[in-house]
Design a protein around this motif. Structure first.
Motif, PDB file in Angstrom:
ATOM      1  N   TRP A  60      39.955  50.301  46.017  1.00  0.00           N
ATOM      2  CA  TRP A  60      40.800  49.552  46.639  1.00  0.00           C
ATOM      3  C   TRP A  60      41.325  48.410  45.795  1.00  0.00           C
ATOM      4  O   TRP A  60      40.500  47.601  45.269  1.00  0.00           O
ATOM      5  CB  TRP A  60      40.157  49.074  47.841  1.00  0.00           C
ATOM      6  CG  TRP A  60      39.890  49.723  48.856  1.00  0.00           C
ATOM      7  CD1 TRP A  60      38.741  50.335  49.243  1.00  0.00           C
ATOM      8  CD2 TRP A  60      40.621  49.971  50.127  1.00  0.00           C
ATOM      9  NE1 TRP A  60      38.834  51.125  50.406  1.00  0.00           N
ATOM     10  CE2 TRP A  60      39.787  50.988  51.041  1.00  0.00           C
ATOM     11  CE3 TRP A  60      41.849  49.627  50.506  1.00  0.00           C
ATOM     12  CZ2 TRP A  60      40.456  51.484  52.404  1.00  0.00           C
ATOM     13  CZ3 TRP A  60      42.732  50.100  51.530  1.00  0.00           C
ATOM     14  CH2 TRP A  60      41.728  51.188  52.430  1.00  0.00           C
ATOM     15  N   MET A  61      42.608  48.355  45.803  1.00  0.00           N
ATOM     16  CA  MET A  61      43.195  47.311  44.903  1.00  0.00           C
ATOM     17  C   MET A  61      44.113  46.256  45.774  1.00  0.00           C
ATOM     18  O   MET A  61      44.609  46.625  46.674  1.00  0.00           O
ATOM     19  CB  MET A  61      44.479  47.950  44.195  1.00  0.00           C
ATOM     20  CG  MET A  61      43.707  49.102  43.054  1.00  0.00           C
ATOM     21  SD  MET A  61      42.547  48.643  41.979  1.00  0.00           S
ATOM     22  CE  MET A  61      43.602  47.721  40.684  1.00  0.00           C
ATOM     23  N   VAL A  62      43.642  44.934  45.432  1.00  0.00           N
ATOM     24  CA  VAL A  62      44.410  43.907  45.997  1.00  0.00           C
ATOM     25  C   VAL A  62      45.528  43.309  45.182  1.00  0.00           C
ATOM     26  O   VAL A  62      45.323  43.047  44.329  1.00  0.00           O
ATOM     27  CB  VAL A  62      43.419  42.978  46.527  1.00  0.00           C
ATOM     28  CG1 VAL A  62      43.637  41.550  47.343  1.00  0.00           C
ATOM     29  CG2 VAL A  62      42.066  43.484  47.109  1.00  0.00           C
ATOM     30  N   ASP A  63      46.555  43.047  46.105  1.00  0.00           N
ATOM     31  CA  ASP A  63      47.690  42.346  45.226  1.00  0.00           C
ATOM     32  C   ASP A  63      47.307  40.724  45.330  1.00  0.00           C
ATOM     33  O   ASP A  63      47.448  40.098  46.311  1.00  0.00           O
ATOM     34  CB  ASP A  63      49.074  42.419  46.223  1.00  0.00           C
ATOM     35  CG  ASP A  63      50.235  41.850  45.623  1.00  0.00           C
ATOM     36  OD1 ASP A  63      50.097  40.928  44.920  1.00  0.00           O
ATOM     37  OD2 ASP A  63      51.247  42.637  45.535  1.00  0.00           O
ATOM     38  N   ARG A  64      47.261  40.306  44.084  1.00  0.00           N
ATOM     39  CA  ARG A  64      46.629  38.896  43.821  1.00  0.00           C
ATOM     40  C   ARG A  64      47.728  38.004  44.076  1.00  0.00           C
ATOM     41  O   ARG A  64      47.476  37.016  44.838  1.00  0.00           O
ATOM     42  CB  ARG A  64      46.289  38.737  42.499  1.00  0.00           C
ATOM     43  CG  ARG A  64      45.995  37.433  42.165  1.00  0.00           C
ATOM     44  CD  ARG A  64      45.777  37.102  40.676  1.00  0.00           C
ATOM     45  NE  ARG A  64      46.956  37.399  40.045  1.00  0.00           N
ATOM     46  CZ  ARG A  64      48.039  36.414  39.743  1.00  0.00           C
ATOM     47  NH1 ARG A  64      47.969  35.233  40.575  1.00  0.00           N
ATOM     48  NH2 ARG A  64      49.052  36.837  39.146  1.00  0.00           N
ATOM     49  N   VAL A  65      49.153  38.308  44.098  1.00  0.00           N
ATOM     50  CA  VAL A  65      50.236  37.396  44.359  1.00  0.00           C
ATOM     51  C   VAL A  65      50.287  37.108  45.666  1.00  0.00           C
ATOM     52  O   VAL A  65      50.429  36.199  46.289  1.00  0.00           O
ATOM     53  CB  VAL A  65      51.603  38.030  43.759  1.00  0.00           C
ATOM     54  CG1 VAL A  65      52.693  36.973  44.041  1.00  0.00           C
ATOM     55  CG2 VAL A  65      51.317  37.731  42.144  1.00  0.00           C
ATOM     56  N   LYS A  66      50.238  38.507  46.656  1.00  0.00           N
ATOM     57  CA  LYS A  66      50.499  38.112  48.080  1.00  0.00           C
ATOM     58  C   LYS A  66      49.023  37.518  48.494  1.00  0.00           C
ATOM     59  O   LYS A  66      49.236  36.614  49.546  1.00  0.00           O
ATOM     60  CB  LYS A  66      50.346  39.659  48.727  1.00  0.00           C
ATOM     61  CG  LYS A  66      51.655  40.099  48.614  1.00  0.00           C
ATOM     62  CD  LYS A  66      51.509  41.808  49.075  1.00  0.00           C
ATOM     63  CE  LYS A  66      53.044  42.414  48.928  1.00  0.00           C
ATOM     64  NZ  LYS A  66      52.879  43.651  49.796  1.00  0.00           N
TER      65      LYS A  66
END
Length: 73
Positions: free
Chosen positions: A46-52
Protein backbone atom coordinates in the motif's frame (compact mmCIF):
# COMPACT_ATOMS: atom_id res chain seq x y z
CA UNK A 1 23.86 0.11 -3.76
CA UNK A 2 20.83 1.28 -1.81
CA UNK A 3 20.10 5.01 -1.92
CA UNK A 4 18.66 6.65 1.21
CA UNK A 5 15.99 9.24 0.38
CA UNK A 6 14.44 11.42 3.08
CA UNK A 7 10.67 10.98 3.56
CA UNK A 8 9.99 14.66 2.77
CA UNK A 9 11.62 14.15 -0.64
CA UNK A 10 9.42 11.18 -1.57
CA UNK A 11 6.06 11.44 -3.29
CA UNK A 12 4.87 7.92 -2.42
CA UNK A 13 5.31 6.47 1.05
CA UNK A 14 4.96 2.90 2.21
CA UNK A 15 2.49 2.38 5.05
CA UNK A 16 5.39 2.03 7.48
CA UNK A 17 6.82 5.38 6.31
CA UNK A 18 3.35 6.98 6.44
CA UNK A 19 2.94 5.78 10.03
CA UNK A 20 6.29 7.37 10.94
CA UNK A 21 5.43 10.55 9.01
CA UNK A 22 2.05 11.05 10.73
CA UNK A 23 2.68 9.27 14.05
CA UNK A 24 -0.42 7.16 13.34
CA UNK A 25 -0.57 3.50 14.24
CA UNK A 26 -0.90 1.01 11.37
CA UNK A 27 -4.69 0.59 11.65
CA UNK A 28 -5.35 4.33 11.91
CA UNK A 29 -2.96 5.06 9.05
CA UNK A 30 -4.65 2.57 6.73
CA UNK A 31 -8.12 3.80 7.72
CA UNK A 32 -7.15 7.48 7.25
CA UNK A 33 -5.43 6.82 3.91
CA UNK A 34 -8.29 4.77 2.47
CA UNK A 35 -10.99 7.08 3.88
CA UNK A 36 -9.39 10.09 2.17
CA UNK A 37 -8.43 8.13 -0.99
CA UNK A 38 -4.71 8.73 -0.45
CA UNK A 39 -3.41 5.25 -1.16
CA UNK A 40 -3.10 2.70 -3.90
CA UNK A 41 -1.96 -0.87 -3.79
CA UNK A 42 1.08 -1.22 -6.00
CA UNK A 43 2.25 -4.82 -6.21
CA UNK A 44 1.95 -6.12 -2.68
CA UNK A 45 2.41 -2.74 -0.98
CA UNK A 46 0.00 0.00 0.00
CA UNK A 47 1.56 3.30 -1.11
CA UNK A 48 0.34 6.65 0.22
CA UNK A 49 0.58 9.89 -1.75
CA UNK A 50 2.41 12.21 0.67
CA UNK A 51 1.46 15.40 -1.19
CA UNK A 52 -2.26 14.56 -1.06
CA UNK A 53 -1.92 13.55 2.60
CA UNK A 54 -0.32 16.90 3.40
CA UNK A 55 -3.19 18.72 1.67
CA UNK A 56 -5.82 16.73 3.60
CA UNK A 57 -4.06 17.25 6.93
CA UNK A 58 -3.60 20.98 6.23
CA UNK A 59 -7.29 21.26 5.38
CA UNK A 60 -8.35 19.38 8.52
CA UNK A 61 -6.18 21.53 10.78
CA UNK A 62 -7.30 24.72 9.06
CA UNK A 63 -10.95 23.72 9.44
CA UNK A 64 -10.39 22.86 13.11
CA UNK A 65 -8.69 26.23 13.74
CA UNK A 66 -11.57 28.05 12.02
CA UNK A 67 -14.07 26.28 14.29
CA UNK A 68 -12.07 27.20 17.39
CA UNK A 69 -11.99 30.87 16.34
CA UNK A 70 -15.74 30.82 15.69
CA UNK A 71 -16.33 29.34 19.15
CA UNK A 72 -14.24 32.08 20.72
CA UNK A 73 -11.57 29.73 22.07
Amino acid sequence: MKVKIDIKDKRLLTMKEFCAYTSFGPSTALFFATEHKLCRKIGNRWMVDRVKADRVLDHLYKTEADHERADGN
